[in-house]
Design an enzyme around this catalytic site. Structure first.
Site, PDB file in Angstrom:
ATOM      1  N   HIS A  96       0.820  -1.219   0.000  1.00 27.64           N
ATOM      2  CA  HIS A  96       0.000   0.000   0.000  1.00 27.64           C
ATOM      3  C   HIS A  96       0.857   1.273   0.000  1.00 27.64           C
ATOM      4  O   HIS A  96       0.352   2.352  -0.325  1.00 27.64           O
ATOM      5  CB  HIS A  96      -0.997  -0.009   1.167  1.00 27.64           C
ATOM      6  CG  HIS A  96      -0.415   0.296   2.507  1.00 27.64           C
ATOM      7  ND1 HIS A  96      -0.147  -0.671   3.442  1.00 27.64           N
ATOM      8  CD2 HIS A  96      -0.076   1.474   3.094  1.00 27.64           C
ATOM      9  CE1 HIS A  96       0.332  -0.098   4.541  1.00 27.64           C
ATOM     10  NE2 HIS A  96       0.386   1.199   4.352  1.00 27.64           N
ATOM     11  N   ASP A 126      -0.026  -7.513   1.261  1.00 24.13           N
ATOM     12  CA  ASP A 126       0.457  -6.155   1.528  1.00 24.13           C
ATOM     13  C   ASP A 126       1.976  -6.080   1.619  1.00 24.13           C
ATOM     14  O   ASP A 126       2.534  -5.455   2.517  1.00 24.13           O
ATOM     15  CB  ASP A 126      -0.178  -5.584   2.800  1.00 24.13           C
ATOM     16  CG  ASP A 126      -0.133  -4.055   2.820  1.00 24.13           C
ATOM     17  OD1 ASP A 126       0.219  -3.458   1.785  1.00 24.13           O
ATOM     18  OD2 ASP A 126      -0.441  -3.468   3.865  1.00 24.13           O
ATOM     19  N   SER A 203       4.633   2.538   7.924  1.00 25.71           N
ATOM     20  CA  SER A 203       4.310   1.382   7.085  1.00 25.71           C
ATOM     21  C   SER A 203       5.502   0.953   6.250  1.00 25.71           C
ATOM     22  O   SER A 203       6.128   1.765   5.556  1.00 25.71           O
ATOM     23  CB  SER A 203       3.134   1.716   6.161  1.00 25.71           C
ATOM     24  OG  SER A 203       1.955   1.905   6.894  1.00 25.71           O
TER      25      SER A 203
END
Length: 442
Positions: A96, A126, A203
């Site tokens: 992402h 992911d 992230s």
């Protein structure tokens, strides 16, 4: 007055320096050592995405944007974190973080900015693998293991929350094997939970143990809570990264098990007195599951050493194991448990045609460079809603399909869902159709 010689001052300076070093030695604990060792391998990732819009100036509206005729290109910038795991420039991050990016750049610890290419990415897990090119070997962090994580052990997160690069937070492993649904509806499965502070921009960054080994890739948080962050466990990262590096994607894997949720009444009849587990409804003949000894009526209690919550949990976890990557199952059968080892294989091509015909009611063909419906199964939803032979299928779940191979790949990616979204063209017009998957899963 007595004059003190220079030797006295030199001795005093040495004593002060020695004391400062001793004090620093006491302060250099395990967390400091981890940061000093692993931080050079952590990189800031910046992305750019070009978005087209139409406008006429002044007050704007949706209709004006669409019909004005003037196009405007805007660049949306994103940020995230990555970690170098190979001195040749291989970087792991979240999918992402780089999704939809038209340009990706990586900022190293020494301030250099390098352009990155995507070697492979997988939205379902992911994870993404990037490659940068440098004149010399780059610093790396070691990818460790997550199978032996201990609840309560110290972990350290390094990342770029809100663009603040090389931010360090520390905490403990709060739980393992966590499954939760995020605000965007995505289900995260088999995650490491930590109370180390993780924020937007973290992230893709590493979660490290006190040996400076990567035990997870930081991915998500509960926005409405404090101290609840999640990381993809290292063992899963290793499986997916190897697949992405070799093939650029995760090959669809098949085990041949259909599971359903276990009603309490049936669980009691079977002698299963737990609140977790999935019931094996069917086993495909000749499948890896059958070869491993799985039988209809078994209760799947654990997978890879952690509990299976329900059928959806089982399906999601299977997607984390590419073809040829084995996993263990703990089964409950006849009031006793047993362990088996299952090795998924690539989804057999002949079963894709069965999947399209039996579960969607479609048989496809390629006609002059487009994908068209060749036949509809009588009584299927596809026939009932008015699809016809000759209709052209342009997209499956927003994935372009211009060939049978592309259609098969898109269908395999979608097969675990409850329905599939098709973009259909008939003549000059296009429209979206949602078809439910019918019958038994494959």
């Amino acid at each position: 007055m007595r004059v003190v010689g220079k030797g006295w001052w030199l001795m005093a300076a040495l004593l002060v320096a020695s004391g400062a070093q001793a004090d620093m030695g006491r302060r250099r604990d395990a967390i400091v050592e981890v940061v000093q060792k692993a931080s050079p391998a952590v990189v800031y990732i910046g992305t750019e995405q070009e978005v087209e819009s139409r406008f006429r100036g002044g007050q704007r509206s949706v209709l004006e944007d669409f019909f004005s005729g003037r196009e405007e290109r805007r660049r949306i910038q994103g940020l995230g974190t990555g970690v170098i795991v190979d001195a040749a420039g291989i970087i792991i991050t979240n999918e992402h973080v780089i999704r939809g990016a038209s340009a990706i750049h990586v900022v190293l610890e020494d301030g250099r900015t390098l352009d990155a290419e995507v070697l492979g990415s997988d939205a379902g897990n992911d994870l993404a693998v990037l490659k940068v090119t440098a004149r010399e070997p780059l610093p790396t962090a070691k990818l460790g293991t997550s199978s032996d994580l201990m609840i309560g052990e110290t972990v350290i997160a390094i990342g770029s929350p809100f663009g603040l690069s090389k931010t360090v937070t520390a905490g403990v492993v709060s739980a393992t094997g966590r499954t939760f649904r995020a605000e965007d509806g995505r289900v995260y499965n088999d995650f490491v939970q930590t109370d180390a502070a993780i924020n937007p921009g973290n992230s893709g960054g590493p979660l490290l143990n006190v040996d400076a080994e990567i035990i997870g890739i930081n991915t998500a948080i509960f926005a409405s809570a404090q101290g609840i962050g999640f990381a993809i466990p290292a063992d899963k990262v290793r499986r997916i990264v190897e697949e992405l590096t070799r093939f650029g994607k995760v090959r669809p894997a098949w085990v041949g098990i259909e599971t359903v949720n276990l009603p309490p009444q049936l669980a009691a009849q079977l002698g299963w007195d737990r609140t977790y587990g999935a019931l094996v409804a069917s086993v495909e003949p000749g499948s890896p599951a059958e070869q491993a000894g799985v039988k209809r009526g078994d209760v799947v209690a654990e997978m890879g050493g952690s509990r299976i919550a329900d059928a959806e949990d089982f399906d999601t976890r299977v997607r984390g194991y590419p073809a040829r990557s084995s996993f263990g199952l703990t089964l409950f059968r006849e009031r006793g448990t047993r362990s088996v080892q299952v090795t998924p294989v690539e989804f057999p091509s002949h079963l894709v045609e069965t999947l399209a015909w039996e579960r969607l009611g479609l048989r496809m063909k390629e006609v002059r460079g487009v994908l068209a419906i060749a036949a509809l199964r009588p009584g299927s939803t596809a026939q009932e809603i008015g699809l016809e032979p000759g209709d052209v299928i342009l997209r499956v779940n927003n994935q372009p399909v211009a060939s049978l191979d592309a259609f098969r790949e898109a269908l395999l990616s979608a097969r675990r869902g409850r329905s599939v979204l098709l973009l259909v063209r008939r003549g000059r017009y296009g429209y979206h159709v949602t078809l439910p998957f019918q019958g038994q899963r494959l």
